[in-house]
Motif scaffolding. Structure first.
Motif, mmCIF file in Angstrom:
data_model
loop_
_atom_site.group_PDB
_atom_site.id
_atom_site.type_symbol
_atom_site.label_atom_id
_atom_site.label_comp_id
_atom_site.label_asym_id
_atom_site.label_seq_id
_atom_site.Cartn_x
_atom_site.Cartn_y
_atom_site.Cartn_z
ATOM 1 N N ALA A 370 0.834 -1.206 0.000
ATOM 2 C CA ALA A 370 0.000 0.000 0.000
ATOM 3 C C ALA A 370 0.868 1.255 0.000
ATOM 4 O O ALA A 370 0.607 2.218 -0.736
ATOM 5 C CB ALA A 370 -0.926 -0.006 1.211
ATOM 6 N N LEU A 371 1.928 1.245 0.835
ATOM 7 C CA LEU A 371 2.815 2.403 0.895
ATOM 8 C C LEU A 371 3.557 2.594 -0.424
ATOM 9 O O LEU A 371 3.757 3.719 -0.894
ATOM 10 C CB LEU A 371 3.812 2.231 2.040
ATOM 11 N N LYS A 372 3.979 1.499 -1.001
ATOM 12 C CA LYS A 372 4.661 1.545 -2.291
ATOM 13 C C LYS A 372 3.740 2.135 -3.370
ATOM 14 O O LYS A 372 4.150 2.942 -4.209
ATOM 15 C CB LYS A 372 5.088 0.128 -2.656
ATOM 16 N N PHE A 373 2.481 1.726 -3.300
ATOM 17 C CA PHE A 373 1.456 2.206 -4.232
ATOM 18 C C PHE A 373 1.262 3.715 -4.097
ATOM 19 O O PHE A 373 1.245 4.458 -5.086
ATOM 20 C CB PHE A 373 0.149 1.454 -3.946
ATOM 21 N N MET A 375 3.362 5.973 -2.753
ATOM 22 C CA MET A 375 4.559 6.729 -3.119
ATOM 23 C C MET A 375 4.680 6.861 -4.634
ATOM 24 O O MET A 375 5.102 7.903 -5.155
ATOM 25 C CB MET A 375 5.801 6.044 -2.556
ATOM 26 N N GLY A 376 4.287 5.812 -5.343
ATOM 27 C CA GLY A 376 4.321 5.856 -6.802
ATOM 28 C C GLY A 376 3.367 6.904 -7.349
ATOM 29 O O GLY A 376 3.698 7.644 -8.278
ATOM 30 N N LEU A 377 2.188 6.983 -6.742
ATOM 31 C CA LEU A 377 1.219 7.990 -7.175
ATOM 32 C C LEU A 377 1.727 9.399 -6.893
ATOM 33 O O LEU A 377 1.563 10.318 -7.701
ATOM 34 C CB LEU A 377 -0.132 7.765 -6.463
ATOM 35 N N GLU A 378 2.365 9.556 -5.726
ATOM 36 C CA GLU A 378 2.855 10.881 -5.346
ATOM 37 C C GLU A 378 3.932 11.359 -6.310
ATOM 38 O O GLU A 378 3.986 12.539 -6.674
ATOM 39 C CB GLU A 378 3.397 10.845 -3.915
ATOM 40 N N ARG A 379 4.782 10.432 -6.732
ATOM 41 C CA ARG A 379 5.841 10.812 -7.667
ATOM 42 C C ARG A 379 5.278 11.299 -9.000
ATOM 43 O O ARG A 379 5.873 12.120 -9.689
ATOM 44 C CB ARG A 379 6.759 9.611 -7.929
ATOM 45 N N GLU A 380 4.102 10.799 -9.337
ATOM 46 C CA GLU A 380 3.477 11.196 -10.601
ATOM 47 C C GLU A 380 2.543 12.383 -10.427
ATOM 48 O O GLU A 380 1.807 12.752 -11.344
ATOM 49 C CB GLU A 380 2.710 10.006 -11.192
ATOM 50 N N GLY A 381 2.555 12.946 -9.246
ATOM 51 C CA GLY A 381 1.760 14.152 -9.003
ATOM 52 C C GLY A 381 0.312 13.880 -8.664
ATOM 53 O O GLY A 381 -0.526 14.790 -8.697
ATOM 54 N N ILE A 382 -0.012 12.627 -8.337
ATOM 55 C CA ILE A 382 -1.384 12.267 -7.959
ATOM 56 C C ILE A 382 -1.467 12.261 -6.443
ATOM 57 O O ILE A 382 -0.879 11.395 -5.784
ATOM 58 C CB ILE A 382 -1.785 10.897 -8.526
ATOM 59 N N MET A 383 -2.155 13.220 -5.893
ATOM 60 C CA MET A 383 -2.243 13.360 -4.444
ATOM 61 C C MET A 383 -3.435 12.604 -3.881
ATOM 62 O O MET A 383 -4.469 12.461 -4.524
ATOM 63 C CB MET A 383 -2.352 14.836 -4.061
ATOM 64 N N VAL A 384 -3.273 12.131 -2.670
ATOM 65 C CA VAL A 384 -4.344 11.411 -1.989
ATOM 66 C C VAL A 384 -5.404 12.392 -1.524
ATOM 67 O O VAL A 384 -5.089 13.431 -0.929
ATOM 68 C CB VAL A 384 -3.779 10.630 -0.779
ATOM 69 N N GLU A 404 2.973 7.052 14.327
ATOM 70 C CA GLU A 404 4.159 6.628 13.590
ATOM 71 C C GLU A 404 3.984 6.707 12.077
ATOM 72 O O GLU A 404 4.883 6.346 11.324
ATOM 73 C CB GLU A 404 4.518 5.175 13.959
ATOM 74 N N VAL A 405 2.791 7.137 11.607
ATOM 75 C CA VAL A 405 2.511 7.157 10.172
ATOM 76 C C VAL A 405 3.546 7.977 9.416
ATOM 77 O O VAL A 405 4.132 7.520 8.427
ATOM 78 C CB VAL A 405 1.094 7.728 9.896
ATOM 79 N N ASP A 406 3.796 9.185 9.886
ATOM 80 C CA ASP A 406 4.720 10.066 9.175
ATOM 81 C C ASP A 406 6.125 9.466 9.136
ATOM 82 O O ASP A 406 6.812 9.509 8.105
ATOM 83 C CB ASP A 406 4.758 11.434 9.852
ATOM 84 N N LEU A 407 6.540 8.866 10.247
ATOM 85 C CA LEU A 407 7.872 8.270 10.317
ATOM 86 C C LEU A 407 7.994 7.097 9.352
ATOM 87 O O LEU A 407 9.006 6.947 8.655
ATOM 88 C CB LEU A 407 8.164 7.812 11.758
ATOM 89 N N VAL A 408 6.971 6.249 9.318
ATOM 90 C CA VAL A 408 6.979 5.081 8.431
ATOM 91 C C VAL A 408 7.084 5.518 6.978
ATOM 92 O O VAL A 408 7.857 4.947 6.187
ATOM 93 C CB VAL A 408 5.713 4.223 8.635
ATOM 94 N N LEU A 409 6.318 6.531 6.604
ATOM 95 C CA LEU A 409 6.343 7.004 5.221
ATOM 96 C C LEU A 409 7.714 7.568 4.848
ATOM 97 O O LEU A 409 8.219 7.345 3.745
ATOM 98 C CB LEU A 409 5.260 8.078 5.012
ATOM 99 N N ALA A 417 14.437 4.997 -2.192
ATOM 100 C CA ALA A 417 15.412 5.784 -2.945
ATOM 101 C C ALA A 417 16.778 5.109 -2.961
ATOM 102 O O ALA A 417 17.488 5.093 -3.977
ATOM 103 C CB ALA A 417 15.521 7.194 -2.341
ATOM 104 N N ASN A 418 17.146 4.497 -1.809
ATOM 105 C CA ASN A 418 18.448 3.836 -1.714
ATOM 106 C C ASN A 418 18.517 2.544 -2.480
ATOM 107 O O ASN A 418 19.543 2.198 -3.067
ATOM 108 C CB ASN A 418 18.802 3.587 -0.228
ATOM 109 N N SER A 419 17.416 1.815 -2.500
ATOM 110 C CA SER A 419 17.389 0.499 -3.161
ATOM 111 C C SER A 419 17.108 0.581 -4.631
ATOM 112 O O SER A 419 17.369 -0.349 -5.397
ATOM 113 C CB SER A 419 16.355 -0.415 -2.495
ATOM 114 N N GLY A 420 16.506 1.717 -5.067
ATOM 115 C CA GLY A 420 16.167 1.876 -6.484
ATOM 116 C C GLY A 420 14.976 1.049 -6.905
ATOM 117 O O GLY A 420 14.772 0.806 -8.100
ATOM 118 N N ILE A 421 14.167 0.583 -5.929
ATOM 119 C CA ILE A 421 12.979 -0.209 -6.243
ATOM 120 C C ILE A 421 11.905 0.709 -6.821
ATOM 121 O O ILE A 421 11.597 1.746 -6.228
ATOM 122 C CB ILE A 421 12.426 -0.917 -4.990
ATOM 123 N N PRO A 422 11.339 0.364 -7.992
ATOM 124 C CA PRO A 422 10.276 1.205 -8.563
ATOM 125 C C PRO A 422 9.046 1.192 -7.691
ATOM 126 O O PRO A 422 8.803 0.249 -6.950
ATOM 127 C CB PRO A 422 10.009 0.557 -9.924
#
Length: 424
Positions: A370-373, A375-384, A404-409, A417-422
């Motif tokens: 869900a978090l990965k999903f 973050m991908g939307l945010e990178r494309e300019g799609i806001m929740v 802890e939500v903000d910390l987890v995100l 960013a470090n792993s380069g996972i899409p």
């Protein structure tokens, strides 16, 4: 049984209220020896006198002008209705309603509208008001229709009661469709017995039911949850020997959907397709929604494909129903596939679709996905948006990690960013 004034005014008890002071005019096809009934004015009372065609030269006495008083009496001889007298007790709302009457409406129609707007049971019955109007104004069918149209537009509580009375007047020149409109009106108010009485009265006057009238009955039975009556009426339509149209099919499909039997509705949809009759988009959407809510992915996918074959282009709302079907059934990977297919088709995902996708991940407790999903939307300019945010917040609340939500995100974004996972 005593009735309150509000019951009488709203027509909740006086259903099918009609004036039976003279016999009903019947269909001349059925009864060729009908008599014409003229009302005569005697003293202070209007009453009907049947005469033969040989006495057409006898005209009833009538008021000289609108201003002249027309009055009816009750059984005790006391005045009950005085035409045209709208006293100073008129309310502000009533005056406003009168001021809003269409300027192009004829004076005779405006005169009746004013009486109806200011009507109260204490002044007499509605039958008496209309009876006086008929005797004084001699309205045509066009006048009746103008009044009924205005009452319908204003959603006036006396609309159906006036229509029931009007339909028995010879000057109204009632036809089959007039009855259908009344039946449809009762159906919208879930007044089944009144609609059935109107249908019975229609038949007694020699009118034969057609597909349009019976479809209105199916709509009513469907909304009231009377599946058996809807089915019986649908069979009655078939007995007419005419090809069923999309409205009749659509009404019966909706009846099955409301009864929790989408598979039966889909069978009728296939029957329509075989005859190259295509249902309206609202029927496809309702059927898709029915399958979606119970997580029947195969049914949802079939209907989704069928609506495209019918020439209906899916929008974000329709795609959302398919996503939801997979989410409810616990197939988040297929829900995600449906989400991505929607985007490939050039449709921007709505906040509802994003929320449904999150709900699908939550059902399978796939927080990282869900978090990965997101973050991908945010990178494309799609806001929740609000709904998706509330879905996410509810999920984190259940996990007890609201703070802890903000910390987890943040950590997730850094790791990604470090792993380069899409992100998708």
């Amino acid at each position: 049984m005593r009735l309150s004034a509000s019951q009488i005014f709203m027509g909740t008890y006086v259903s099918n209220a009609v004036c039976f002071r003279y016999p009903h005019p019947v269909n001349p096809i059925i009864n060729e020896s009908k008599k014409t009934h003229y009302r005569q004015f005697s003293g202070n009372t209007f009453w009907a006198v049947p005469i033969s065609y040989g006495h057409l030269g006898q005209r009833p006495l009538m008021a000289i002008s609108v201003a002249e008083t027309a009055m009816t009496e009750n059984t005790e001889g006391q005045p009950r209705f005085k035409w045209g007298v709208i006293g100073p007790e008129i309310t502000e709302a009533q005056q406003e309603a009168i001021d809003q009457l269409p300027p192009k409406m004829s004076k005779r129609c405006q005169a009746l509208m004013k009486q109806i707007i200011c009507f109260s049971p204490e002044k007499g019955s509605l039958c008496e008001v209309l009876d006086a109007w008929v005797n004084i104004m001699k309205p045509s069918r066009a006048d009746w229709l103008a009044v009924l149209k205005e009452l319908r537009i204003k959603d006036h509580p006396l609309y159906l009661q006036v229509a029931e009375i009007a339909i028995l007047e010879e000057s109204f020149e009632a036809n089959l469709r007039d009855y259908t409109k009344i039946i449809h009106g009762y159906g919208k108010q879930n007044r089944i017995e009144d609609a059935e009485k109107t249908l019975s009265n229609m038949k007694s006057r020699g009118f034969i039911c057609d597909q349009v009238t019976l479809t209105a009955m199916i709509d009513m039975y469907s909304k009231a949850g009377r599946l058996k009556l809807a089915e019986d009426t649908f069979e009655e339509i078939k007995l007419l020997g005419q090809q069923l149209d999309k409205r009749s099919y659509g009404s019966m499909i909706m009846a099955y959907i409301r009864a929790g039997m989408p598979d039966q509705g889909e069978s009728l949809l296939l029957e329509m397709d075989a005859q190259e009759i295509y249902a309206g988009s609202e029927v496809y959407k309702a059927l898709l929604r029915a399958y979606s809510m119970i997580g029947d992915t195969e049914g949802a996918q079939r209907v989704f494909n069928a609506l495209q074959l019918a020439g209906i282009s899916p929008d974000a709302k329709i795609c959302g129903l398919l996503i939801n079907a997979y989410g409810v059934s616990g197939q988040s990977h297929k829900a995600r596939a449906a989400f991505e297919n929607m985007r490939k088709a050039g449709l921007k995902p709505s906040d509802k679709c994003i929320a449904l996708m999150l709900a699908a991940y939550e059902k399978e407790n796939k927080l990282q996905m869900a978090l990965k999903f997101l973050m991908g939307l945010e990178r494309e300019g799609i806001m929740v948006g609000k709904e998706a945010a509330e879905t996410l917040a509810g999920w984190f609340t259940k996990l007890g990690v609201v703070e802890e939500v903000d910390l987890v995100l943040r950590e997730f974004a850094a790791n990604e960013a470090n792993s380069g996972i899409p992100a998708s």
